[in-house]
Design a protein around this motif. Structure first.
Motif, PDB file in Angstrom:
ATOM      1  N   HIS A   1       0.824  -0.987   0.010  1.00  0.00           N
ATOM      2  CA  HIS A   1      -0.070  -0.002  -0.110  1.00  0.00           C
ATOM      3  C   HIS A   1       0.786   1.291  -0.013  1.00  0.00           C
ATOM      4  N   VAL A   2       1.901   1.250   0.645  1.00  0.00           N
ATOM      5  CA  VAL A   2       2.689   2.449   0.843  1.00  0.00           C
ATOM      6  C   VAL A   2       3.490   2.597  -0.328  1.00  0.00           C
ATOM      7  N   ASN A   3       3.949   1.603  -1.135  1.00  0.00           N
ATOM      8  CA  ASN A   3       4.688   1.729  -2.086  1.00  0.00           C
ATOM      9  C   ASN A   3       3.727   2.122  -3.456  1.00  0.00           C
ATOM     10  N   LYS A   4       2.461   1.853  -3.503  1.00  0.00           N
ATOM     11  CA  LYS A   4       1.859   2.148  -4.825  1.00  0.00           C
ATOM     12  C   LYS A   4       0.785   3.451  -4.547  1.00  0.00           C
ATOM     13  N   VAL A   5       0.635   3.801  -3.518  1.00  0.00           N
ATOM     14  CA  VAL A   5      -0.305   4.766  -3.182  1.00  0.00           C
ATOM     15  C   VAL A   5       0.180   6.173  -2.877  1.00  0.00           C
ATOM     16  N   SER A   6      -0.095   7.323  -3.296  1.00  0.00           N
ATOM     17  CA  SER A   6       0.709   8.532  -3.085  1.00  0.00           C
ATOM     18  C   SER A   6      -0.222   9.156  -1.918  1.00  0.00           C
ATOM     19  N   SER A   7      -0.277   8.848  -0.812  1.00  0.00           N
ATOM     20  CA  SER A   7      -0.972   9.228   0.225  1.00  0.00           C
ATOM     21  C   SER A   7      -0.275  10.493   1.315  1.00  0.00           C
ATOM     22  N   ALA A   8       0.882  10.557   1.091  1.00  0.00           N
ATOM     23  CA  ALA A   8       1.810  11.240   1.807  1.00  0.00           C
ATOM     24  C   ALA A   8       1.455  12.802   1.166  1.00  0.00           C
ATOM     25  N   VAL A   9       1.617  13.818   2.016  1.00  0.00           N
ATOM     26  CA  VAL A   9       1.335  15.211   1.381  1.00  0.00           C
ATOM     27  C   VAL A   9       2.560  16.059   2.036  1.00  0.00           C
ATOM     28  N   ARG A  10       3.074  16.896   1.143  1.00  0.00           N
ATOM     29  CA  ARG A  10       4.208  17.788   1.759  1.00  0.00           C
ATOM     30  C   ARG A  10       3.309  19.260   1.566  1.00  0.00           C
ATOM     31  N   ALA A  11       3.483  19.983   2.509  1.00  0.00           N
ATOM     32  CA  ALA A  11       2.898  21.322   2.598  1.00  0.00           C
ATOM     33  C   ALA A  11       4.162  22.321   2.713  1.00  0.00           C
ATOM     34  N   THR A  12       4.047  23.446   1.616  1.00  0.00           N
ATOM     35  CA  THR A  12       5.058  24.260   1.529  1.00  0.00           C
ATOM     36  C   THR A  12       4.407  25.611   1.735  1.00  0.00           C
ATOM     37  N   HIS A  13       4.921  26.540   2.527  1.00  0.00           N
ATOM     38  CA  HIS A  13       4.801  27.903   2.493  1.00  0.00           C
ATOM     39  C   HIS A  13       5.650  28.759   1.516  1.00  0.00           C
ATOM     40  N   ILE A  14       4.934  29.010   0.497  1.00  0.00           N
ATOM     41  CA  ILE A  14       5.681  29.751  -0.645  1.00  0.00           C
ATOM     42  C   ILE A  14       6.492  30.810  -0.200  1.00  0.00           C
ATOM     43  N   PRO A  15       5.757  31.986   0.568  1.00  0.00           N
ATOM     44  CA  PRO A  15       6.651  32.962   0.575  1.00  0.00           C
ATOM     45  C   PRO A  15       8.252  32.744   1.366  1.00  0.00           C
ATOM     46  N   THR A  16       7.863  31.796   2.563  1.00  0.00           N
ATOM     47  CA  THR A  16       9.448  31.799   3.373  1.00  0.00           C
ATOM     48  C   THR A  16       9.977  30.487   3.077  1.00  0.00           C
ATOM     49  N   GLY A  17       9.429  29.373   2.262  1.00  0.00           N
ATOM     50  CA  GLY A  17      10.009  28.262   1.911  1.00  0.00           C
ATOM     51  C   GLY A  17       9.821  27.157   2.981  1.00  0.00           C
TER      52      GLY A  17
END
Length: 229
Positions: free
Chosen positions: A126-142
């Motif tokens: 499941h971990v290898n096949k599904v893109s369930s993780a999420v990266r959140a980025t605050h664009i102005p500060t990085g």
């Protein structure tokens, strides 16, 4: 009206952190007496029990200028060290500053970029096949965080947002502390001879107000004007 105040020992010794703790208590009590709403945004403990290195307070009231001006500047305490019994120094200084509110601006959701990604670590196929993780980025500060706790991408997005907000807050507090420590050290030599308030004794109750001659002149002018009416 809102104002943010920081009480700091700068890079002073434990005695200064003890003074910060006493001033913080007195400051909050006086604010309450003046019907000013206070919210303690941040408090960093000192190395000794009962001490505080820095504290950041949000003040809310219709008119804060007079109250803030009566505190803002250098605070002097005259007394024997609480931690070094035979220490000869009797004068200790801390600083109270007003924090620029732009430095504490909250994150706007439209400035957050989300990116789905494959989870890593244990979890099987499941971990290898599904893109369930999420990266959140605050664009102005990085500033960026990743959440992969759940198999639900929606839940991970929610967790990533919460972590980003907390990390942004932590970074803001750290930046404010560094800026005001530098400001405090720069102003210390200039302001030592002109403290806005002086406290004396271990009970911290005996207080000696330093006169503000400008305010005194204005008061006398008003009285003179009323006498002529």
């Amino acid at each position: 009206m809102e104002k943010i105040i920081q009480i700091t020992s700068g890079r002073g010794p434990a005695e200064c952190s003890w003074v910060v703790a006493q001033v913080l208590k007195t400051f909050l009590e006086e604010a309450n007496e003046n019907k000013i709403k206070t919210t303690l945004l941040q408090r960093e403990k000192g190395i000794e029990n009962g001490t505080v290195e820095t504290a950041t307070i949000l003040l809310e009231s219709d008119n804060l200028n007079a109250f803030v001006n009566s505190w803002k500047g250098t605070i002097q305490w005259i007394g024997q060290s609480q931690f070094r019994k035979f220490h000869k120094r009797k004068n200790w200084f801390i600083g109270i500053f007003e924090v620029d509110k732009t430095a504490t601006t909250e994150i706007d959701e439209k400035d957050i970029q989300y990116q789905a990604m494959r989870s890593s670590g244990a979890g099987g196929q499941h971990v290898n096949k599904v893109s369930s993780a999420v990266r959140a980025t605050h664009i102005p500060t990085g500033i960026s965080v990743v959440a992969m706790d759940s198999r639900s991408q929606h839940q991970n997005k929610k967790l990533a947002t919460e972590r980003l907000l907390q990390k942004f807050k932590d970074e803001t507090v750290k930046q404010c502390k560094a800026e005001f420590q530098a400001q405090w050290m720069n102003q210390l030599q200039i302001q030592r001879g002109n403290p806005i308030r002086i406290f004396e004794g271990s009970d911290f109750k005996k207080q000696k107000q330093v006169k503000n001659y400008k305010q005194e002149r204005q008061r006398l002018k008003r009285e003179d004007y009323l006498d002529r009416e």
